[in-house]
Design an enzyme around this catalytic site. Structure first.
Site, PDB file in Angstrom:
ATOM      1  N   CYS A  95       2.132   5.412  -2.998  1.00  0.00           N
ATOM      2  CA  CYS A  95       2.644   5.242  -4.366  1.00  0.00           C
ATOM      3  C   CYS A  95       2.173   3.968  -5.071  1.00  0.00           C
ATOM      4  O   CYS A  95       1.589   4.046  -6.153  1.00  0.00           O
ATOM      5  CB  CYS A  95       4.168   5.295  -4.353  1.00  0.00           C
ATOM      6  SG  CYS A  95       4.793   6.942  -3.957  1.00  0.00           S
ATOM      7  N   GLY A 130       0.846  -1.200   0.000  1.00  0.00           N
ATOM      8  CA  GLY A 130       0.000   0.000   0.000  1.00  0.00           C
ATOM      9  C   GLY A 130       0.872   1.236   0.000  1.00  0.00           C
ATOM     10  O   GLY A 130       1.944   1.240  -0.597  1.00  0.00           O
TER      11      GLY A 130
END
Ligand code: NAD
Length: 437
Positions: free
Chosen positions: A262, A259
């Protein structure tokens, strides 16, 4: 080295690190942001993100007069005598409609500054942007005397200053060889391998690298699930794989899914880029699907550990959560897999109390979990403790004390962080990911 006059637009993880580090390398840097309160704090030397070494670099930059902060992109350029030679765009490019990158902030900054740019200056895109953005930016600027360069950033949150000053590589792409070389020269003192290329290739390097890291993590998560079915141990499997230099030891730990600010948006944006090029990127789609499924799988593991049944109900259970940030070493909660799993546990009926060393109990915007400032408080009367972020300090908690605080001594370690022997000696039933026994 020539000291350059540099404007950095956006003072988040990337922009503030870029500005402070370039000032530390001897350049004159003005950083701009639209957030007035943040600019005021930065002018006082106050850094509100958790990045080792950054407050010190900002203070040193302010004291030397090489670093300053202003409100708005235009002021950054106006603040520099004779204007900026280089303008870095470090603004957000969040996931937009249909998974495409939203380039609104990039385009609005370009629109704001285009008439202020001095002849022979360079606009550098450091934000992560789809292939074709440099070309589009050049069209928007519409000035033959201003070059556009793509210079993607690869720093990791929590190690931003270290990574900026010790990069594995510098990637610079442009139709203008001269502009690309001028941008590369800003980093000359760092001695990193430098890839000089066209803008499209530079833009693609960033997406391709992030998608590869996501794929590696999804792959390891899938192998860890297979380990559980086959009675193998993922720690031994990844150790055995990682000694192969072609594979390496990094990004090889299973977890609740990848997660952060980015990887989720960049994998989606890359899918859109591929779609637009009429390329069915099945491998990437499977990478994303594996990640989505991983979150639900984490809930299933908690369900099994707490109720003893695959279909047991989590209603009226109380779960203590250790770790909320998207990874250890940062205070960033954006797209945190820990929070995604919390939301699913909440939907499944569990009541959640969470502790994270970087998140104070009064941090706004956390709906699914009640945050406390003490791990022992998070453990009080819970039916299970679930480790969601790999903060090393969780290893040295007093597990015997915790065993006396919880309602039921169950630990579901979704980062394989803790020593199962220590936990078992303290009286806990321990479940990891893909681990034997
Ligand atoms: P961030 O959200 O931490 O910071 C962005 C900053 O830009 C904010 O302070 C915001 O107020 C400011 N801003 C927004 N619009 C502006 C405008 N019009 N003018 C001036 N300032 C403006 O974002 P970030 O994490 O630093 O990411 C920036 C870009 O870098 C993104 O494209 C991201 O994908 C990329 N990137 C991020 C990382 C990372 O680890 N965070 C690493 C590499 C690349």
């Amino acid at each position: 080295m020539f000291a350059r006059r540099i404007a950095v637009i956006g003072t988040g993880y990337v922009g503030l690190t870029t500005g402070a580090c370039l000032a530390s390398l001897g350049h004159r840097v003005v950083c701009a942001d639209v957030d007035e309160a943040k600019v005021a704090r930065l002018c006082r030397g106050e850094v509100d993100i958790l990045e080792p070494g950054l407050p010190e670099l900002v203070s040193a930059g302010l004291a030397s007069g090489r670093l300053s902060f202003v409100l708005g992109a235009r002021s950054a350029i106006a603040e520099l005598d004779d204007g900026a030679e280089v303008v870095f765009l470090c603004v957000p490019t969040p996931m937009g409609v249909g998974g495409m990158a939203d380039l609104g902030a990039v385009e609005s900054v370009v629109d704001e500054v285009r008439d202020l740019l001095r002849p022979n200056s360079v606009v550098v895109n450091k934000s992560t942007v789809p292939v074709g953005t440099a070309e589009r930016t050049a069209e928007l600027i519409d000035r033959p005397d201003v070059a556009v360069v793509s210079n993607p950033e690869f720093l990791r949150e929590g190690a931003a200053v270290h990574d900026f000053l010790n990069p594995d590589r510098i990637v610079v792409g442009s139709v203008s060889q001269d502009a690309a070389e001028r941008v590369a020269s800003l980093y000359a003192r760092l001695g990193a391998p430098t890839v000089l290329t066209d803008a499209a290739s530079a833009e693609l390097v960033k997406y391709a690298a992030n998608c590869f890291l996501a794929m590696k993590l999804s792959y390891i998560n899938a192998v860890s699930e297979l380990c559980e079915r086959l009675g193998a141990d993922i720690s031994d499997v990844t150790e055995g794989m990682g000694y192969d230099r072609r594979i390496g030891q990094s990004s090889m730990s299973p977890g609740p899914g990848w997660g952060g600010s980015c990887l989720p948006k960049d994998t989606q944006a890359m899918l859109q880029v591929a779609d637009a090029a009429d390329f069915e990127f099945r491998l990437l789609r499977a990478t994303i699907d594996t990640n989505t499924r991983q979150r639900q799988r984490m809930v299933d593991k908690v369900r099994l550990a707490v109720t003893g049944q695959r279909t047991g109900s989590l209603s009226h259970t109380r779960i203590g959560v250790l770790g909320l940030t998207f990874k250890a070493g940062t205070d960033d909660l954006r797209d945190s897999p820990a929070l995604a799993v919390c939301a699913l546990l909440r939907q499944a009926g569990a009541e959640l109390v969470g502790y994270d060393p970087a998140i104070p109990s009064d941090r706004p915007g956390l709906d699914s979990v009640v945050v406390v400032d003490d791990p022992y408080l998070a453990a009080k009367d819970v039916d299970a403790l679930v480790v969601l972020t790999e903060w090393p300090q969780f290893r040295t908690l007093d597990w015997s004390t915790l065993a006396g605080v919880v309602r039921r001594p169950i630990v579901v370690d979704l980062r394989n962080l803790l020593d199962p022997d220590i936990l078992r000696r303290a009286g806990f039933a321990w479940t990891g990911l893909g681990r034997r026994g």
